[in-house]
Design a protein around this motif. Structure first.
Motif, PDB file in Angstrom:
ATOM      1  N   ALA A 135       0.832  -1.212   0.000  1.00 47.20           N
ATOM      2  CA  ALA A 135       0.000   0.000   0.000  1.00 47.20           C
ATOM      3  C   ALA A 135       0.863   1.257   0.000  1.00 47.20           C
ATOM      4  CB  ALA A 135      -0.933  -0.014   1.213  1.00 47.20           C
ATOM      5  N   THR A 136       1.968   1.226   0.744  1.00 45.56           N
ATOM      6  CA  THR A 136       2.873   2.382   0.796  1.00 45.56           C
ATOM      7  C   THR A 136       3.473   2.671  -0.577  1.00 45.56           C
ATOM      8  OG1 THR A 136       3.429   1.955   3.117  1.00 45.56           O
ATOM      9  CG2 THR A 136       4.970   3.305   1.844  1.00 45.56           C
ATOM     10  N   GLU A 137       3.937   1.617  -1.258  1.00 47.64           N
ATOM     11  CA  GLU A 137       4.524   1.819  -2.582  1.00 47.64           C
ATOM     12  C   GLU A 137       3.467   2.238  -3.604  1.00 47.64           C
ATOM     13  OE1 GLU A 137       7.320  -0.587  -4.365  1.00 47.64           O
ATOM     14  OE2 GLU A 137       8.623  -0.748  -2.619  1.00 47.64           O
ATOM     15  N   LEU A 138       2.278   1.675  -3.489  1.00 47.44           N
ATOM     16  CA  LEU A 138       1.195   2.039  -4.397  1.00 47.44           C
ATOM     17  C   LEU A 138       0.809   3.506  -4.216  1.00 47.44           C
ATOM     18  CD1 LEU A 138      -0.742   0.947  -6.539  1.00 47.44           C
ATOM     19  CD2 LEU A 138      -2.289   0.245  -4.695  1.00 47.44           C
ATOM     20  N   VAL A 148      -2.017   7.254 -12.298  1.00 45.51           N
ATOM     21  CA  VAL A 148      -2.096   6.176 -11.305  1.00 45.51           C
ATOM     22  C   VAL A 148      -3.015   6.593 -10.162  1.00 45.51           C
ATOM     23  CG1 VAL A 148      -0.782   4.792  -9.658  1.00 45.51           C
ATOM     24  CG2 VAL A 148       0.197   5.313 -11.904  1.00 45.51           C
ATOM     25  N   ARG A 149      -2.905   7.865  -9.747  1.00 49.49           N
ATOM     26  CA  ARG A 149      -3.756   8.356  -8.655  1.00 49.49           C
ATOM     27  C   ARG A 149      -5.236   8.274  -9.045  1.00 49.49           C
ATOM     28  NH1 ARG A 149      -6.281  12.748  -6.243  1.00 49.49           N
ATOM     29  NH2 ARG A 149      -5.767  12.989  -4.017  1.00 49.49           N
ATOM     30  N   LYS A 150      -5.536   8.651 -10.282  1.00 55.84           N
ATOM     31  CA  LYS A 150      -6.915   8.593 -10.760  1.00 55.84           C
ATOM     32  C   LYS A 150      -7.442   7.167 -10.734  1.00 55.84           C
ATOM     33  CE  LYS A 150      -9.782   9.866 -14.735  1.00 55.84           C
ATOM     34  NZ  LYS A 150      -9.783  10.462 -16.101  1.00 55.84           N
ATOM     35  N   LYS A 151      -6.614   6.232 -11.204  1.00 55.72           N
ATOM     36  CA  LYS A 151      -7.007   4.818 -11.202  1.00 55.72           C
ATOM     37  C   LYS A 151      -7.208   4.306  -9.773  1.00 55.72           C
ATOM     38  CE  LYS A 151      -6.892   3.129 -15.518  1.00 55.72           C
ATOM     39  NZ  LYS A 151      -7.851   2.186 -16.121  1.00 55.72           N
ATOM     40  N   LEU A 152      -6.291   4.688  -8.884  1.00 61.22           N
ATOM     41  CA  LEU A 152      -6.351   4.230  -7.494  1.00 61.22           C
ATOM     42  C   LEU A 152      -7.668   4.637  -6.844  1.00 61.22           C
ATOM     43  CD1 LEU A 152      -4.576   2.861  -5.260  1.00 61.22           C
ATOM     44  CD2 LEU A 152      -3.938   5.160  -4.558  1.00 61.22           C
ATOM     45  N   PHE A 153      -8.055   5.897  -7.019  1.00 62.68           N
ATOM     46  CA  PHE A 153      -9.285   6.383  -6.408  1.00 62.68           C
ATOM     47  C   PHE A 153     -10.509   5.760  -7.079  1.00 62.68           C
ATOM     48  CE2 PHE A 153      -6.481   9.259  -4.384  1.00 62.68           C
ATOM     49  CZ  PHE A 153      -7.152   9.806  -3.303  1.00 62.68           C
ATOM     50  N   MET A 154     -10.401   5.452  -8.375  1.00 67.75           N
ATOM     51  CA  MET A 154     -11.493   4.789  -9.078  1.00 67.75           C
ATOM     52  C   MET A 154     -11.699   3.383  -8.527  1.00 67.75           C
ATOM     53  SD  MET A 154     -11.813   3.704 -13.083  1.00 67.75           S
ATOM     54  CE  MET A 154     -10.718   2.298 -12.785  1.00 67.75           C
ATOM     55  N   TRP A 155     -10.582   2.653  -8.308  1.00 66.00           N
ATOM     56  CA  TRP A 155     -10.681   1.308  -7.750  1.00 66.00           C
ATOM     57  C   TRP A 155     -11.313   1.342  -6.367  1.00 66.00           C
ATOM     58  CZ3 TRP A 155      -4.863   0.369  -9.089  1.00 66.00           C
ATOM     59  CH2 TRP A 155      -4.735   0.087 -10.454  1.00 66.00           C
ATOM     60  N   LYS A 156     -10.896   2.313  -5.570  1.00 63.10           N
ATOM     61  CA  LYS A 156     -11.423   2.414  -4.220  1.00 63.10           C
ATOM     62  C   LYS A 156     -12.933   2.657  -4.244  1.00 63.10           C
ATOM     63  CE  LYS A 156     -12.268   4.567  -0.078  1.00 63.10           C
ATOM     64  NZ  LYS A 156     -13.498   5.280   0.326  1.00 63.10           N
ATOM     65  N   LYS A 157     -13.355   3.557  -5.123  1.00 66.98           N
ATOM     66  CA  LYS A 157     -14.772   3.897  -5.216  1.00 66.98           C
ATOM     67  C   LYS A 157     -15.596   2.719  -5.711  1.00 66.98           C
ATOM     68  CE  LYS A 157     -17.935   7.247  -7.319  1.00 66.98           C
ATOM     69  NZ  LYS A 157     -18.047   8.420  -8.230  1.00 66.98           N
ATOM     70  N   SER A 158     -15.038   1.952  -6.654  1.00 66.89           N
ATOM     71  CA  SER A 158     -15.793   0.873  -7.285  1.00 66.89           C
ATOM     72  C   SER A 158     -15.819  -0.413  -6.488  1.00 66.89           C
ATOM     73  CB  SER A 158     -15.221   0.586  -8.677  1.00 66.89           C
ATOM     74  OG  SER A 158     -15.322   1.725  -9.503  1.00 66.89           O
ATOM     75  N   THR A 170      -2.421   7.224   0.757  1.00 66.29           N
ATOM     76  CA  THR A 170      -2.055   6.047   1.550  1.00 66.29           C
ATOM     77  C   THR A 170      -3.291   5.310   2.059  1.00 66.29           C
ATOM     78  OG1 THR A 170       0.013   7.090   2.245  1.00 66.29           O
ATOM     79  CG2 THR A 170      -0.789   5.256   3.580  1.00 66.29           C
ATOM     80  N   GLU A 171      -4.260   6.065   2.539  1.00 69.53           N
ATOM     81  CA  GLU A 171      -5.488   5.454   3.042  1.00 69.53           C
ATOM     82  C   GLU A 171      -6.240   4.742   1.922  1.00 69.53           C
ATOM     83  OE1 GLU A 171      -9.630   6.828   5.280  1.00 69.53           O
ATOM     84  OE2 GLU A 171      -7.865   8.129   5.329  1.00 69.53           O
ATOM     85  N   VAL A 172      -6.299   5.382   0.748  1.00 70.34           N
ATOM     86  CA  VAL A 172      -6.988   4.781  -0.387  1.00 70.34           C
ATOM     87  C   VAL A 172      -6.250   3.528  -0.853  1.00 70.34           C
ATOM     88  CG1 VAL A 172      -7.677   5.117  -2.792  1.00 70.34           C
ATOM     89  CG2 VAL A 172      -8.004   6.956  -1.136  1.00 70.34           C
ATOM     90  N   VAL A 176      -7.601  -0.330  -1.308  1.00 74.87           N
ATOM     91  CA  VAL A 176      -7.490  -1.090  -2.549  1.00 74.87           C
ATOM     92  C   VAL A 176      -6.813  -2.433  -2.302  1.00 74.87           C
ATOM     93  CG1 VAL A 176      -6.342  -1.158  -4.804  1.00 74.87           C
ATOM     94  CG2 VAL A 176      -7.546   0.905  -4.081  1.00 74.87           C
ATOM     95  N   VAL A 177      -5.743  -2.435  -1.510  1.00 72.55           N
ATOM     96  CA  VAL A 177      -5.041  -3.683  -1.201  1.00 72.55           C
ATOM     97  C   VAL A 177      -5.957  -4.622  -0.425  1.00 72.55           C
ATOM     98  CG1 VAL A 177      -3.117  -4.698   0.085  1.00 72.55           C
ATOM     99  CG2 VAL A 177      -2.752  -2.639  -1.288  1.00 72.55           C
ATOM    100  N   THR A 178      -6.724  -4.067   0.502  1.00 73.85           N
ATOM    101  CA  THR A 178      -7.674  -4.889   1.258  1.00 73.85           C
ATOM    102  C   THR A 178      -8.721  -5.504   0.337  1.00 73.85           C
ATOM    103  OG1 THR A 178      -7.389  -3.532   3.249  1.00 73.85           O
ATOM    104  CG2 THR A 178      -9.392  -4.862   3.106  1.00 73.85           C
ATOM    105  N   SER A 179      -9.226  -4.690  -0.608  1.00 68.28           N
ATOM    106  CA  SER A 179     -10.211  -5.204  -1.570  1.00 68.28           C
ATOM    107  C   SER A 179      -9.596  -6.287  -2.445  1.00 68.28           C
ATOM    108  CB  SER A 179     -10.735  -4.066  -2.450  1.00 68.28           C
ATOM    109  OG  SER A 179     -11.397  -3.088  -1.679  1.00 68.28           O
ATOM    110  N   ALA A 180      -8.334  -6.088  -2.806  1.00 68.47           N
ATOM    111  CA  ALA A 180      -7.651  -7.048  -3.681  1.00 68.47           C
ATOM    112  C   ALA A 180      -7.534  -8.413  -3.021  1.00 68.47           C
ATOM    113  CB  ALA A 180      -6.278  -6.528  -4.062  1.00 68.47           C
ATOM    114  N   THR A 181      -7.316  -8.441  -1.721  1.00 73.94           N
ATOM    115  CA  THR A 181      -7.154  -9.721  -1.023  1.00 73.94           C
ATOM    116  C   THR A 181      -8.453 -10.518  -0.990  1.00 73.94           C
ATOM    117  OG1 THR A 181      -7.607  -8.657   1.106  1.00 73.94           O
ATOM    118  CG2 THR A 181      -5.303  -8.830   0.424  1.00 73.94           C
TER     119      THR A 181
END
Length: 358
Positions: A135-138, A148-158, A170-172, A176-181
């Motif tokens: 998550a830190t590196e992402l 990348v930031r736009k995609k990250l926030f899109m993944w979080k929202k979706s 970092t929070e987002v 995303v990592v939590t959703s991925a698991t």
């Protein structure tokens, strides 16, 4: 008379001047032609020089811009097998030596994130530490690259079940990592048996994004399969032939329940399905053993998945049969006790049994 004399004088003057010009040109035509063509040559040369400079500047500007987004930058990345060269551009990010293309669908992104977590765990990290490192590196990649930031926030929202708004990368990234698991369904072996028999029509409907028809088909499939599983002496089989209840879910083979769930997950990119509803239900404090005094949890669940609005349950006609519906919004029909002209009355006993079996 004065006017005629004046006009005649002007006329004669023009004629005299014209004669003088003609005589001068005839006497000096070589010099005049030389001057004319010299000036013309200078103008043509100047125009060509201007066009050349303009083109050179445009090319230089294009190179400057593309050096950020379009030109591939060759980098050496160390892996266990040694060094290899990988092209990185605006569509790719590097996390712990692994290159991820952000233009992939989220299931593919999630799969690569899970593989990274596994690799870090093999190196001695705990699962939580591995998630935190990724998550830190992402988040760092998102700060450096707007795309990348736009995609990250899109993944979080979706795909995240956490609807709290935030601008913290970092929070987002953690969400995303939590959703991925939770995306364990993306393995190809999960779908080897779900497009035949009972599931073929459901597969076609979901693939065509016909969410409403797929919701009805889901209820039909579960009813048909479970009705055959009920004992011959069962009241629900002998008399209540048109009644759908938690007993049908209790006898439904897990394999069928999971296959239906996998199809919903597959075609909604993890947005709809029983496992999505289970994750939200348990996060809110519900569980398969939840007692019937859990009205507060039921209402919170309804608010989050879009079955309630402004403090009341929505009408069936207000259900959101689109891809943009809230996570966990579908399927719903097999849990409805109400008529389609009424507000949704959810049989949460069915949901609780699903939660306990999925």
């Amino acid at each position: 008379m004065v006017s005629i004399a004046l006009v005649k004088a002007v006329y004669l003057t023009i004629i005299n001047l014209s004669n003088k010009v003609i005589i001068y040109v005839l006497a000096n035509y070589q010099m005049i032609f030389a001057i004319f063509f010299g000036v013309l040559a200078i103008l043509i040369f100047g125009l060509c020089f201007y066009l050349y400079i303009s083109r050179a500047r445009h090319k230089a500007n294009s190179l400057d811009e593309s050096s950020i987004d379009d030109i591939n930058e060759t980098r050496n990345i160390y892996t266990k097998g040694g060094n290899y060269t990988e092209n990185l551009n605006g569509d790719q990010i590097e996390i712990y030596g692994d290159v991820i293309n952000i233009n992939q669908d989220f299931p593919e992104i999630a799969k690569e994130i899970r593989e990274l977590i596994t690799e870090l765990r093999n190196q001695g990290y705990s699962e939580e530490d591995a998630k935190a490192e990724i998550a830190t590196e992402l988040a760092e990649e998102a700060r450096k690259k707007p795309k990348v930031r736009k995609k990250l926030f899109m993944w979080k929202k979706s795909f995240s079940t956490n609807t709290t708004k935030t601008n913290d990368e970092t929070e987002v990234a953690r969400e995303v990592v939590t959703s991925a698991t939770a995306y364990s369904h993306t393995s190809s072996k999960d779908f080897t048996e779900v497009i035949s028999g009972y599931y073929q029509k459901l597969d076609e409907l979901l693939q065509g994004r016909k969410w409403k028809e797929a919701d009805l088909e889901t209820a039909k499939i579960i009813y048909v399969i479970s009705h055959k599983e009920l004992p011959e002496t069962s009241l629900y089989r002998t008399y209540l032939t048109d009644y759908f209840c938690s007993e049908h879910i209790k006898v439904l083979p897990r394999k069928d329940l999971n296959n239906i769930n996998k199809l919903w997950l597959k075609y909604s990119n993890g947005r709809f399905g029983f496992s999505v509803q289970k994750r939200i239900w348990k996060r809110l404090g519900g569980g398969s053993d939840t007692t019937y005094n859990s009205e507060e949890i039921q209402e919170k669940f309804g608010d989050e998945v879009g079955w309630r609005k402004e403090g009341d349950w929505v009408y069936y006609s207000d259900l959101h049969y689109w891809r943009t519906a809230p996570s966990g919004h579908l399927p719903i029909l097999l849990m409805l006790n109400s008529d389609k002209s009424e507000r949704c009355d959810i049989d949460f006993e069915i949901l609780e049994v699903i939660v306990g079996r999925i």
